[in-house]
Design a protein around this motif. Sequence first.
Motif, PDB file in Angstrom:
ATOM      1  N   LYS A   1       0.826  -1.209   0.000  1.00  0.00           N
ATOM      2  CA  LYS A   1       0.000   0.000   0.000  1.00  0.00           C
ATOM      3  C   LYS A   1       0.861   1.259   0.000  1.00  0.00           C
ATOM      4  CE  LYS A   1      -3.700   2.243   2.654  1.00  0.00           C
ATOM      5  NZ  LYS A   1      -4.565   2.147   3.863  1.00  0.00           N
ATOM      6  N   HIS A   2       2.042   1.171   0.614  1.00  0.00           N
ATOM      7  CA  HIS A   2       2.920   2.324   0.745  1.00  0.00           C
ATOM      8  C   HIS A   2       3.912   2.464  -0.415  1.00  0.00           C
ATOM      9  CE1 HIS A   2       2.252   2.373   5.393  1.00  0.00           C
ATOM     10  NE2 HIS A   2       1.299   3.006   4.730  1.00  0.00           N
ATOM     11  N   LEU A   3       3.777   1.645  -1.437  1.00  0.00           N
ATOM     12  CA  LEU A   3       4.693   1.683  -2.575  1.00  0.00           C
ATOM     13  C   LEU A   3       4.735   3.053  -3.242  1.00  0.00           C
ATOM     14  CD1 LEU A   3       6.415   0.250  -4.811  1.00  0.00           C
ATOM     15  CD2 LEU A   3       4.253  -0.190  -5.975  1.00  0.00           C
ATOM     16  N   ASN A   4       5.943   3.512  -3.557  1.00  0.00           N
ATOM     17  CA  ASN A   4       6.119   4.720  -4.357  1.00  0.00           C
ATOM     18  C   ASN A   4       6.225   4.283  -5.816  1.00  0.00           C
ATOM     19  OD1 ASN A   4       7.116   6.955  -5.806  1.00  0.00           O
ATOM     20  ND2 ASN A   4       8.201   7.745  -4.017  1.00  0.00           N
ATOM     21  N   THR A   5       5.165   4.480  -6.581  1.00  0.00           N
ATOM     22  CA  THR A   5       5.115   3.984  -7.955  1.00  0.00           C
ATOM     23  C   THR A   5       6.082   4.723  -8.880  1.00  0.00           C
ATOM     24  OG1 THR A   5       3.219   5.417  -8.410  1.00  0.00           O
ATOM     25  CG2 THR A   5       2.753   3.154  -7.756  1.00  0.00           C
ATOM     26  N   ASP A   6       6.432   5.973  -8.569  1.00  0.00           N
ATOM     27  CA  ASP A   6       7.384   6.699  -9.409  1.00  0.00           C
ATOM     28  C   ASP A   6       8.748   6.014  -9.398  1.00  0.00           C
ATOM     29  OD1 ASP A   6       5.566   8.589 -10.206  1.00  0.00           O
ATOM     30  OD2 ASP A   6       6.175  10.088  -8.732  1.00  0.00           O
ATOM     31  N   VAL A   7       9.199   5.622  -8.212  1.00  0.00           N
ATOM     32  CA  VAL A   7      10.486   4.928  -8.106  1.00  0.00           C
ATOM     33  C   VAL A   7      10.390   3.574  -8.790  1.00  0.00           C
ATOM     34  CG1 VAL A   7      12.273   4.087  -6.533  1.00  0.00           C
ATOM     35  CG2 VAL A   7      10.890   6.075  -5.891  1.00  0.00           C
ATOM     36  N   TYR A   8       9.306   2.884  -8.498  1.00  0.00           N
ATOM     37  CA  TYR A   8       9.118   1.528  -9.007  1.00  0.00           C
ATOM     38  C   TYR A   8       9.098   1.494 -10.533  1.00  0.00           C
ATOM     39  CZ  TYR A   8       6.855  -3.061  -9.571  1.00  0.00           C
ATOM     40  OH  TYR A   8       6.561  -4.347  -9.928  1.00  0.00           O
ATOM     41  N   VAL A   9       8.276   2.314 -11.137  1.00  0.00           N
ATOM     42  CA  VAL A   9       8.120   2.289 -12.592  1.00  0.00           C
ATOM     43  C   VAL A   9       9.383   2.790 -13.292  1.00  0.00           C
ATOM     44  CG1 VAL A   9       6.822   3.242 -14.531  1.00  0.00           C
ATOM     45  CG2 VAL A   9       5.616   2.469 -12.491  1.00  0.00           C
ATOM     46  N   THR A  10      10.053   3.792 -12.726  1.00  0.00           N
ATOM     47  CA  THR A  10      11.273   4.313 -13.338  1.00  0.00           C
ATOM     48  C   THR A  10      12.351   3.241 -13.432  1.00  0.00           C
ATOM     49  OG1 THR A  10      10.846   6.552 -12.521  1.00  0.00           O
ATOM     50  CG2 THR A  10      13.113   6.029 -13.146  1.00  0.00           C
ATOM     51  N   MET A  11      12.519   2.475 -12.375  1.00  0.00           N
ATOM     52  CA  MET A  11      13.618   1.508 -12.338  1.00  0.00           C
ATOM     53  C   MET A  11      13.196   0.115 -12.757  1.00  0.00           C
ATOM     54  SD  MET A  11      15.601   2.713  -8.869  1.00  0.00           S
ATOM     55  CE  MET A  11      17.146   1.974  -9.387  1.00  0.00           C
ATOM     56  N   GLN A  12      11.966  -0.272 -12.466  1.00  0.00           N
ATOM     57  CA  GLN A  12      11.474  -1.625 -12.657  1.00  0.00           C
ATOM     58  C   GLN A  12      10.562  -1.761 -13.873  1.00  0.00           C
ATOM     59  OE1 GLN A  12      10.985  -4.885 -10.956  1.00  0.00           O
ATOM     60  NE2 GLN A  12       9.610  -5.060 -12.680  1.00  0.00           N
ATOM     61  N   GLY A  13       9.919  -0.662 -14.227  1.00  0.00           N
ATOM     62  CA  GLY A  13       9.006  -0.687 -15.351  1.00  0.00           C
ATOM     63  C   GLY A  13       7.573  -0.946 -14.912  1.00  0.00           C
ATOM     64  N   PRO A  14       6.605  -0.762 -15.793  1.00  0.00           N
ATOM     65  CA  PRO A  14       5.191  -0.866 -15.435  1.00  0.00           C
ATOM     66  C   PRO A  14       4.631  -2.284 -15.459  1.00  0.00           C
ATOM     67  CG  PRO A  14       5.382  -0.182 -17.709  1.00  0.00           C
ATOM     68  CD  PRO A  14       6.786  -0.251 -17.179  1.00  0.00           C
ATOM     69  N   SER A  15       5.351  -3.217 -16.073  1.00  0.00           N
ATOM     70  CA  SER A  15       4.835  -4.577 -16.202  1.00  0.00           C
ATOM     71  C   SER A  15       4.955  -5.332 -14.890  1.00  0.00           C
ATOM     72  CB  SER A  15       5.595  -5.334 -17.294  1.00  0.00           C
ATOM     73  OG  SER A  15       5.254  -6.705 -17.288  1.00  0.00           O
ATOM     74  N   GLU A  16       3.987  -6.218 -14.631  1.00  0.00           N
ATOM     75  CA  GLU A  16       4.060  -7.107 -13.468  1.00  0.00           C
ATOM     76  C   GLU A  16       4.534  -8.506 -13.875  1.00  0.00           C
ATOM     77  OE1 GLU A  16       3.367  -6.187 -10.037  1.00  0.00           O
ATOM     78  OE2 GLU A  16       3.946  -4.501 -11.283  1.00  0.00           O
ATOM     79  N   PHE A  17       5.087  -8.602 -15.064  1.00  0.00           N
ATOM     80  CA  PHE A  17       5.456  -9.908 -15.614  1.00  0.00           C
ATOM     81  C   PHE A  17       6.868  -9.842 -16.186  1.00  0.00           C
ATOM     82  CE2 PHE A  17       3.984 -13.756 -18.150  1.00  0.00           C
ATOM     83  CZ  PHE A  17       3.711 -14.511 -17.026  1.00  0.00           C
ATOM     84  N   GLY A  18       7.735  -9.167 -15.451  1.00  0.00           N
ATOM     85  CA  GLY A  18       9.102  -8.978 -15.894  1.00  0.00           C
ATOM     86  C   GLY A  18       9.460  -7.506 -15.908  1.00  0.00           C
ATOM     87  N   ILE A  19      10.659  -7.201 -16.429  1.00  0.00           N
ATOM     88  CA  ILE A  19      11.131  -5.825 -16.501  1.00  0.00           C
ATOM     89  C   ILE A  19      11.188  -5.418 -17.960  1.00  0.00           C
ATOM     90  CG2 ILE A  19      13.049  -4.271 -16.039  1.00  0.00           C
ATOM     91  CD1 ILE A  19      13.632  -5.776 -13.566  1.00  0.00           C
ATOM     92  N   LYS A  20      10.343  -4.473 -18.323  1.00  0.00           N
ATOM     93  CA  LYS A  20      10.184  -4.127 -19.733  1.00  0.00           C
ATOM     94  C   LYS A  20      10.193  -2.626 -19.919  1.00  0.00           C
ATOM     95  CE  LYS A  20       7.587  -8.429 -20.312  1.00  0.00           C
ATOM     96  NZ  LYS A  20       6.303  -9.067 -20.649  1.00  0.00           N
ATOM     97  N   GLY A  21       9.983  -2.214 -21.158  1.00  0.00           N
ATOM     98  CA  GLY A  21       9.974  -0.785 -21.435  1.00  0.00           C
ATOM     99  C   GLY A  21      11.352  -0.184 -21.288  1.00  0.00           C
TER     100      GLY A  21
END
Length: 354
Positions: free
Chosen positions: A248-268
Amino acid sequence: MKIFYYSALCFLFFCVSCNKAIEPVKADVSTTPYFDTTGRDDIVTGGIKMIPITTPKGTFNVWTKRVGNNPKIKVLLLHGGPGITHEIFECFDSFFPQAGIEYYYYDQLGSYYSDQPEDKSLWDLDRFVEEVEQVRIALNLNKDNFYLYGQSWGGILGMQYALKYQDHLKGLIISNMVPSIPDYQKYSDEVLAPQLPPEVLKEILSYEEKEDYANPRYLDLIVQHYYTKHVIRMPVNSWPEPVSRSFKHLNTDVYVTMQGPSEFGIKGDATLKNWDVKDRLKEIEVPTLSIGAHYDTMDPNQMGWLAKEVQNGRFLFCPQGSHLSQFDDQEVFFSGLIDFIKDVDQGNPIQAGS
């Protein structure tokens, strides 16, 4: 390292009463030093210390919390995500204190309890390495007592830190993270994906192709068919409260920038997409524990290989565990982790069969 886009998943999911006075519990003489706070400057805050971190974009504060006191064993916990929180480790409270291990919760910059600047240039692996080094110095951790534990993204950070600063380490623990993102993606595509029911996989991939990652149906498929098998092997409505709270406390800006938006690997264009240190593992001399799990999103065979590649490694395999094996294979996970820390502390052999 899929932990995890929980802000979009939220739609899913010491007090004692007594009639007589309770005598205070006296600590056993042998454990008294563990609770000694003499000379500590964090007594008022219960072990919490905000540490200023210098970055190319200014100075910010990160949150840490000490538990226990052991001059010889101090473990700094690096959480996953990126952008999750220390809360994913709260079950350590049930195991580390009784083993006499001093440990530090720590929210990396951008995570919930620390400052959360909005400049995306800060979400850079090398900058995070320098942040960990500043935290180490502020907490007075050194080669005589400093164990660095990194899980998932924290494992990437731990390996990268060791490759630059291992002279400051007494021990290194890499949990549920392989040394290559391309290999992780290959394992996800070629091993884990085909284990899904064909109709489920087809539907997931249809959303991936459209980059419709925030679609509730996509998220529901990922959680029900992927997370509950490879991230934490429990029904969603039975997930431990710290897991749900951390997501619930996840910072999506950090997550998406480094990990990407997919929940099935690291893409983009995720910044970690091409990270790979397989060829540099031999540089790591410090005693190292690699933790893998049978149902993990990471290939457990590669976690075993990692332990052989470093100069002084040990592999801990959790047969019933997944990516969060500290929750779904606790007995194996914590007994092996604590044994490793104690063996390093006592100068016992680390390599299996040695």
